[in-house]
Structures are given as C-alpha cells and as structure tokens.
Scaffold this active site. Sequence first.
Site, PDB file in Angstrom:
ATOM      1  N   GLY B   7       1.004  -1.116  -0.150  1.00  0.00           N
ATOM      2  CA  GLY B   7      -0.042  -0.238  -0.081  1.00  0.00           C
ATOM      3  C   GLY B   7       0.838   1.558  -0.382  1.00  0.00           C
ATOM      4  N   CYS B  42      -8.493  13.016   1.353  1.00  0.00           N
ATOM      5  CA  CYS B  42      -8.811  14.335   1.821  1.00  0.00           C
ATOM      6  C   CYS B  42      -9.374  15.388   0.480  1.00  0.00           C
ATOM      7  CB  CYS B  42      -8.473  15.195   2.775  1.00  0.00           C
ATOM      8  SG  CYS B  42      -8.020  14.065   4.204  1.00  0.00           S
ATOM      9  N   GLY B 113      -4.893   0.562   4.044  1.00  0.00           N
ATOM     10  CA  GLY B 113      -6.051   1.168   3.830  1.00  0.00           C
ATOM     11  C   GLY B 113      -7.894   1.221   3.753  1.00  0.00           C
ATOM     12  N   ILE B 278       5.162  -8.138  11.012  1.00  0.00           N
ATOM     13  CA  ILE B 278       4.651  -7.846  10.071  1.00  0.00           C
ATOM     14  C   ILE B 278       4.092  -6.500  11.001  1.00  0.00           C
ATOM     15  CG2 ILE B 278       2.455  -8.915   8.851  1.00  0.00           C
ATOM     16  CD1 ILE B 278       3.136 -11.219   8.360  1.00  0.00           C
ATOM     17  N   ASP B 283      -5.681   3.164   7.920  1.00  0.00           N
ATOM     18  CA  ASP B 283      -6.558   3.168   7.646  1.00  0.00           C
ATOM     19  C   ASP B 283      -7.203   1.548   7.847  1.00  0.00           C
ATOM     20  OD1 ASP B 283      -7.214   5.173   6.847  1.00  0.00           O
ATOM     21  OD2 ASP B 283      -8.205   5.472   5.302  1.00  0.00           O
TER      22      ASP B 283
END
Lengths: 449, 449
Positions: B7, B42, B113, B278, B283
């Site tokens: 990500g 955003c 996320g 890990i 998010d």
Amino acid sequence: MKIIVIGGVAAGTSTAAKAQRELPKAEITIFEQDSDISYSGCGLPYYISDLIEKREDVIVYTPERFEARKGPRVEAQHTVKKIIPDKKQVIVKNVLQNTEKKITYDKLVIATGAKPIVPRLAGVDLDNIFTLRNVNSADRIKEFITANKPQKAVIIGGGYIGLEMAESLLEYELDITVVEMADQLLTNFDRDMAEIIEENLTSKGIKIITNDGASEFKGEQKVNTVVTQSGQEIETDFVLLAIGVEPNVKLAKDANIELGSTGAIKVNKQMETSISDIYAAGDCVENNHLITNNPVWIPLGSTANKQGRVAGNSLAEVEDSFDGILGTAITKICNLAVARTGLTAREAKKEGYQIVTSTIKAGNHAGYYPGYKKINIKLIVDEITGKILGAQIIGETGVDKRIDVLATAIYNEMKADELIDLDLAYAPPFSVPKDGIMIAGLIANKKRE
Amino acid sequence: MKIIVIGGVAAGTSTAAKAQRELPKAEITIFEQDSDISYSGCGLPYYISDLIEKREDVIVYTPERFEARKGPRVEAQHTVKKIIPDKKQVIVKNVLQNTEKKITYDKLVIATGAKPIVPRLAGVDLDNIFTLRNVNSADRIKEFITANKPQKAVIIGGGYIGLEMAESLLEYELDITVVEMADQLLTNFDRDMAEIIEENLTSKGIKIITNDGASEFKGEQKVNTVVTQSGQEIETDFVLLAIGVEPNVKLAKDANIELGSTGAIKVNKQMETSISDIYAAGDCVENNHLITNNPVWIPLGSTANKQGRVAGNSLAEVEDSFDGILGTAITKICNLAVARTGLTAREAKKEGYQIVTSTIKAGNHAGYYPGYKKINIKLIVDEITGKILGAQIIGETGVDKRIDVLATAIYNEMKADELIDLDLAYAPPFSVPKDGIMIAGLIANKKRE
C-alpha cells in the site's frame, strides 16, 4: 455591602459586573476618570485607521448601558484622589463640577490600569506629539490626521503599539519612520523572529531605525523635527510616543499597598492586595508566570478580563483563583500575525534554563489547497526536561491557532516530543497531516540527544 | 534487510520513508495496486470541484519522485495477492503484465487502507454510479461531469465524503439530493449540531432525505432513477455512493493476522500485528481511544501519517509509540467548518459516562472587527470528574483553532472549569478576551453542581 471600583475599563467593569451578578443587593460604584468606560484599548489602532469606522464600535458599554445591563453605578469623569484604608474611605473628585467628597466602602477594587510612558525630553510638550491611551486620545490622533492631512509621521518605539500604529498610519499613505532604542523591534520576541517583522515593514515602505532613541523634539509650537540620540534629524508632521507603558500605581503606593518587584501591585490568587478588603486587577497588577513562578508585569486585555472575574468572585466570597499567565500575546502587523507564548530564548536563558530551539517554516494547510502560506515557528525547549518553554509564530494565517495549541500544551507541561501525539484536526483547508508544531517539537527534541 | 510495504498512500509511504531514513541500507519496496501513490484522499472533493485544478496537485509524490527523494522502490499497479508468514513471502501480481511472483521479506508492513462500501442492491452495476476512492475514481467523476453536463445528482450517504461531495457538486450547479439512512446527517455528530449543517445545506438548495436509504437503482445501462426504501423515486443523471468505508483486511485475515473487535487489524503501540515481523498502519488498523481506552476504527489521513512514522521507527528498532486517538476530525461543508474531538454526547452515554453539556454561540473574534461571525460550540463534560470528554464546533471561521485547543486540553485530561485558566492569545482580529470555549467550560461545569 458597598463596593467601590476605581477604574472602568477591562478589569474594573469585569470585576463590577461579576460581583453584582453574585451579590445582587450590593451597592457597587465604578469611578472612572475618563469619559469612556469599557472600551477596547486593543481596538484603538483599527479605529484610527478607519477599519473600525464608528467610535461607538470600540466601546463595549457606555456608562448608561453598563448600569442598565449590569447593575453597578458608573461615575465617569470622577477621579479618585486618595485611598484611606484606615477609614475605608476614598476621596473622589468630580472632574466636571470640580468638587471633592469622601466616600466609604466595605470593599475596594483598584483597577487603575497602565499609562504610556512619556519621556522627559526637550520639546515633548510641543503640539502634535501624541500618545495612545484611550478613546479620547485616539480621537485626537484621528482628528489631527483628518484635519491636517499630514505627510510624515515618526513613531517613537517599536513595540506592539508602535507597530500596530505604523500599520494603522499606512492606511493614510504617510511617510512613516519608527525609531527604536533597542537593537531590534518587538523586544519581547527573539531577534531572529523580530527580523521577519522588520523586513516586512521595510517592504511596505516604513523606515526602521534601531539602536537609536529620540533625544529632542524641535519646532515652534508644533513639532517639525525629531532629533535622535545619534544626531539624526527626522522631519515630521507629527509624532506618536509609544516607548512603553507603566502601571498606574500612585493611588496604591500612597495608600501603602505593597507593590511587587516589577513595580506593579502585588496580589494573591484571589486578587487581594496587602491591605484587607482592598483588591486589585488588570494592568496595574503583576502576575505569577506559570513557567518560572516569578512575578512578571505583562499588561494585556485578556488577563485583565479574567482577573476581573476572579476579583468579582472574591468580593462575593465565591471560590475562584487566578493562577498566573504564560505571557501569551498576539498582534497583527500589516499582513502578518505575530504571536508568542511562554518564554523567548532570551528570556529562558536569563531565567537560567539550558535550552534547545527549533525554527522552521511550515504550511498553514495543504499545499495544494488555495491560500497556502508558509508560517515561521520557533520552539524553545528545556534541554534537561524536554518540556516546551515557549514559542513564537509569525505568518499570514494559522498563527493564532498554533500559538493557542502551544499555550495549552505549555500550561499542561507537555514535552516537545509529545506534540506529535496530539490528535489535531486535519483536513486540507485547515492543516497538514503532521502539523509544523509537531515537526518543530521533534526537531527540538532531537537536539537534546 | 528487505522490507515490503503493501500500500502506497498515506501510511505506506510514511512508513517506507521513515524506515529508509533510519535504515539507509535497507531494501524497501512498496507495492501499490493503483497507478498513483501518495495522494491526498482528503483533497479529492476539491479536485472534482476544480478548486484544485491540476491532477498532479493532489499527488504528493509520483512513484518516480518518491523513489528519487525518499529511497524506497515503488512498484505501482502491483497487487499483493497473498501473505505467507511462515515463509516470510508475499505473492505479488504485476497487473499490467499479468504475471505473479513470490518475494521474500524480512519485515512486512500492511498499509492496505480502507475502501468504500458498495451495497448489494439491484442496479448497483449500472453506468454512472460512482464511488470516490482514489485519484482515478475522482477522474472518472470529473470526466463524466465535464463530458455529459448532468443536471441532477443523488448522493447516497450523508457522512463526510457525501457532504464534501455535495459541496463539490454545487460548483457545477447541479440539482443535488442527499439520501441518508439515519435520522440525521453526519452521525458522528450529535443531532443538534448536525441540524445546523442540514439547515445550511438546505439553504444552498440541496435536498436532504433522512431516515431513508437506497433500495434500487433503475435505468437501461445508465442509472436514471434511485428508488428509496420508503418508495420514493428520485430521477437522476448520476449517483455517488458514499454510505461508508470499511477496512481492507482481506490479506491480513487470510494470513491469520488477528483482527480487533472493530473488524480492523489489531496492532500494539509499535504498530506490530499478532504475527512477528508483520506491522500494519493507517486506515486498515484499529486504534486505542485515548479517553475510553477501547478500540475504535476511525480512519483518517492524519492518523495514517503519524502511524507510518511510528511503524517506520519500529522497523528500524527506534523507540517510538502510537498511543491512540481522540477521534478529532474536521471538514469543510460549503461555508461551514465542522469539527469534533473526543466523544459526542451520544458516544459518551453509550460508553457509560454520566455527562453534562453546554451549547453556546460565541464570537470568532472581537465583535467590532471586520469578519465577525458567531460559531457554535458544544462541550461534553464528565459530570463526576469534571473532565472534558468531547467537543463539537461548527462555524464559518475560527473552528479549527478551537477544536485543536480542546483536543490538546482533552489529551491532557483538563477539566472544563480549567479552560478559563488557559492563557490564550487575544487581539481583536483573532479572538475575544474570554473565549467561547472558556465560557462553554464554565457553563458546563456549573451544571455539575
């Protein structure tokens, strides 16, 4: 119960209003030597520049409206000449009628404020030399400018009032010179931060002279030249004296009320003076500094208001206390907001702290969002404990927010590296994900290692 | 050391950048399934409304620039299909080439996320039904509007994204209807505060339907009607689905990484998951709520950024911790800033607190200074301890400042009646001598007696 309050601006009216709310039956009288009460001293430069057009807009309450809304009687244009603690009396002069009388009190509040220091220099009594103190003095400056259309102005003193007035006078397209005795403007800021202001004012066409003071004013009846200590002669149409203010403590001193080491009235957390049943609040008292626990004299409207509330509660024997201040202050100088809280680097060193500092430029909000500006943040941190000791911020926008967050952090004795743990509000129009104050905190903390 | 980050938006890039700074020799690779990394989710509504004109402006770093500036390798359009913890491997698909390979890691970071929830309703696959998730999805909406000049829009969901998009679409002079299943907009605000937003949006011509959800989308190929659960049929040219988001936890779950009670990944303060080596951030993880000490899932960009920093430090074995959040959030909805911190009254009651609240209107700055506005402040206070539990503020200006001061106050466990003791910065252009948050604190505290 009869309560007399001497002084009717911020602290006096706050005290009287709060006391009356707690003691509806008390007879409270405010004596104010001026014709106006309850005005915003901080608003006067904006009234002079016509940003605030109406005189009544800088006046929160007229005496009549204050009496009707809040209860206490207001005697404007009444000067208290003397306090007689033994008899619990004051001698009051009705300025208009030129009469004096003695009045008895059960409790007395001294809220006599501060006044501009007028240097005893040759020519200081010439016409067109002004100070800014109250609405009437602002009227005099405004009327002079309107009637005489002056071209040139000299401001003696580069502190808050001097620089706010420089901004104000820019609106009249005047040729302005600021003369400051110290080696920098705004001596309650560190020099690196004050330089940002100096550059900004210079870019607006304001001439700045530092390391030099006024030594003489020349002219016939009206001032036309300022002579400086270094011998410069500056032609001018008028002069504003703004070299500083001093606490109005004559009444208190004459009554043998204890003054503190700063020269202002000493009070405890309940705003009681050294003489029982006599309280004091506002610009005439000194305060405990919350970081150093030493007395300081930093007269500000917000402090005066809050102290008035505490004094009012104390009069009514409602438990309350005013614990102290952090020296937080903000002002707008042209397009820049200029703010501080806690100690400057200079102040911190003088108090014996071993410090580290970080000075950064950071975005007010997301870089891609309209209105993006960089703001200057300086953080002062205790090298030993890691606690934040102070901050100075200068920028076009977002300054007030960050200084208030840091004032709240310092109040709570936060450490610099804890700022990153705050959950501050983020959205592109308002801030950045990791705010500049957090970055400044991490950088300063790193320097401790 | 080989580090893989799954990500590449806020948390992923922050983690990778911080880890690389601490471990210059580590081989760090980010795999991102999208073609963009490091964009501001955003900022997307403002990109759609053209307030932010250029696509590149909502993208902080392209893959190339991130690699050059920060060091880690970036593999965009690479989807991680599986994590094999026992072998310390991931299976990665190159989306463009449609190839898969296994890659070994020493440490792995999951920063996958969240994603919009798409309800399984009849017709949900029709054309012109959009979700907002990334820059590409914003492009699709923007291109659709530009090419088709629609007249009508229906937004399903009245949360932050739904309402930010309502504002955004107003710029195109569309006829907009917002459909919200709950009995109020913005369910993470108390209803009295949400009503202020509802009135404001209605005054701008936006139709608001509450207590009703979408049940079906009708049309031939393209959507032309939204049918609600109550049977209303709303004609439209397109639909935006914004009913909420959910954490992207499939990879973690398939790898038997422990999820928390919120359904998001459970991590400790060092951002470690239940499986060693890990980590997870952003998010996709749940957080400790600093007031209740219960896990919550409140996905926000600021949290993701800060967690990335902690995860990066943890990867490098630099001591750091992410202690939790207060649920602080702010958004701009048309002319209003809408902010919250801590718990709402509803949330506080649900958590078992006995509360008092105060709701006041207060000035943003001195009433006589240009730009004066009233702002709405609601404070939630623990009746037993007097501590501030939460605040909500809505107004045109000065909202971000006050919510950040209150977030700082709550972080430090301040009591409501202590707010008056803060030494906040006062000058007429910025504030009032006794700020509204202080007044709200005193009023709420009084209700405890």
